[in-house]
Design a protein around this motif. Structure first.
Motif, PDB file in Angstrom:
ATOM      1  N   UNK A   1      -8.935  10.652  -6.745  1.00  0.00           N
ATOM      2  CA  UNK A   1      -8.857  10.047  -5.902  1.00  0.00           C
ATOM      3  C   UNK A   1      -7.846   9.497  -5.374  1.00  0.00           C
ATOM      4  N   UNK A   2      -8.448   8.621  -3.864  1.00  0.00           N
ATOM      5  CA  UNK A   2      -7.065   8.170  -3.125  1.00  0.00           C
ATOM      6  C   UNK A   2      -7.427   7.411  -2.355  1.00  0.00           C
ATOM      7  N   UNK A   3      -6.914   5.386  -2.081  1.00  0.00           N
ATOM      8  CA  UNK A   3      -7.638   4.415  -1.861  1.00  0.00           C
ATOM      9  C   UNK A   3      -7.935   5.011  -0.111  1.00  0.00           C
ATOM     10  N   UNK A   4      -8.398   4.785   1.000  1.00  0.00           N
ATOM     11  CA  UNK A   4      -8.341   4.743   2.437  1.00  0.00           C
ATOM     12  C   UNK A   4      -8.656   3.712   2.893  1.00  0.00           C
ATOM     13  N   UNK A   5      -8.374   2.917   3.817  1.00  0.00           N
ATOM     14  CA  UNK A   5      -8.626   1.252   4.750  1.00  0.00           C
ATOM     15  C   UNK A   5     -10.131   1.296   4.564  1.00  0.00           C
ATOM     16  N   UNK A   6     -10.398   2.725   5.907  1.00  0.00           N
ATOM     17  CA  UNK A   6     -11.959   2.142   5.918  1.00  0.00           C
ATOM     18  C   UNK A   6     -13.901   3.025   5.041  1.00  0.00           C
TER      19      UNK A   6
END
Length: 286
Positions: free
Chosen positions: A271-276
């Motif tokens: 998983x990669x966190x995204x701002x939105x």
């Protein structure tokens, strides 16, 4: 403006543009810079994080004077500040003999960040690593973001010195907050819900040495497929644990370590966190 003066100004501007497009040195080639290929990327494919095992003054001296070692950046602890020591377009001597995912001698294809930190001391109770101050961690995160944005370094290519030289190097050590970088959306992280679901399976059916060696090699580590839990394999397992399960980096090939590896190499396991949108599946190109 008089016509003659206007013509002279136009001529001067034209000459200036021609000179900028065809920069020359005395006796050198006439290089026309008016074209630019779409088929290129940065020479910096990797970002490698280190600790110095020295205080600020000694770190600066070793990295800037004749010690045969250097780094592009040095991040001070107090006050937390980043110092550029080697231009990013030049090679710094920070990686040494190194390997990651088929790439060797990473000095030529990486940017190095040294972080002022005491490293570790061996005590009767075991090895004790030094903490990273919060302000320094924040500065490292800002610096990493800046470098990655300019060079478009892939998230899975932000690695530690230990990753590219397991056993020989330990930095940036188990106290470095890799999970914090994941929470900030800088690097990918295994889906911990999937990891939890798989631990029981590996407790009942522990994988052998060949399984661990294959998985670790696919992640990027240099590891011979000997089929034995030899010292090199234990060193790589310990390095992997130090990054993804820092509570226990003994090098023991346990069920949780197996579950982490299985998930990392499974579709939608990272998983990669995204701002939105929060954490989204991310497929590393190991």
């Amino acid at each position: 403006m008089p016509k003659t003066l206007h013509s002279k100004s136009l001529l001067a501007l034209t000459l200036a543009l021609l000179l900028s497009a065809c920069a020359t040195t005395p006796g050198g080639p006439h290089i026309d810079r008016s074209y630019n290929s779409d088929n290129q990327d940065s020479r910096a494919l990797f970002l490698v994080l280190h600790y110095t095992v020295l205080d600020w003054e000694k770190s600066l001296r070793v990295l800037t004077k004749g010690g045969q070692v250097s780094s592009h950046y040095l991040v001070r602890d107090e006050p937390a500040r980043s110092y550029l020591l080697v231009d990013e377009n030049r090679r710094a001597w920070h990686a040494g003999p190194s390997f990651w995912a088929g790439h060797t001698q990473l000095n030529s294809s990486s940017i190095g960040i040294e972080i002022v930190n005491a490293g570790y001391v061996d005590t009767p109770a075991g090895r004790v690593y030094a903490d990273f101050p919060e302000q320094q961690v924040q500065e490292v995160i800002r610096l990493v973001r800046d470098i990655v944005a300019r060079h478009q370094i892939r998230p899975e290519r932000i690695i530690g010195h230990a990753d590219i030289a397991p056993g020989r190097k330990q930095d940036p050590g188990p106290k470095f907050p890799w999970k914090r970088l994941a929470d900030e959306g800088i690097i990918p992280w295994p889906d911990l819900a999937q990891v939890k679901d798989k631990i029981a399976l590996f407790e009942s059916l522990p994988p052998g040495a060949a399984w661990f060696q294959d998985k670790l090699a696919r992640v990027g580590y240099k590891l011979a497929l000997t089929g034995e839990f030899d010292q090199a394999t234990k060193d790589v397992i310990s390095t992997f644990q130090m990054k993804y399960r820092a509570s226990d980096y003994s090098g023991t090939p346990d069920a949780e370590t197996a579950a982490l590896l299985e998930v990392m190499l499974s579709p939608n396991g990272m998983l990669l966190n995204t701002p939105t949108q929060g954490a989204k599946p991310y497929t590393p190109r190991w």
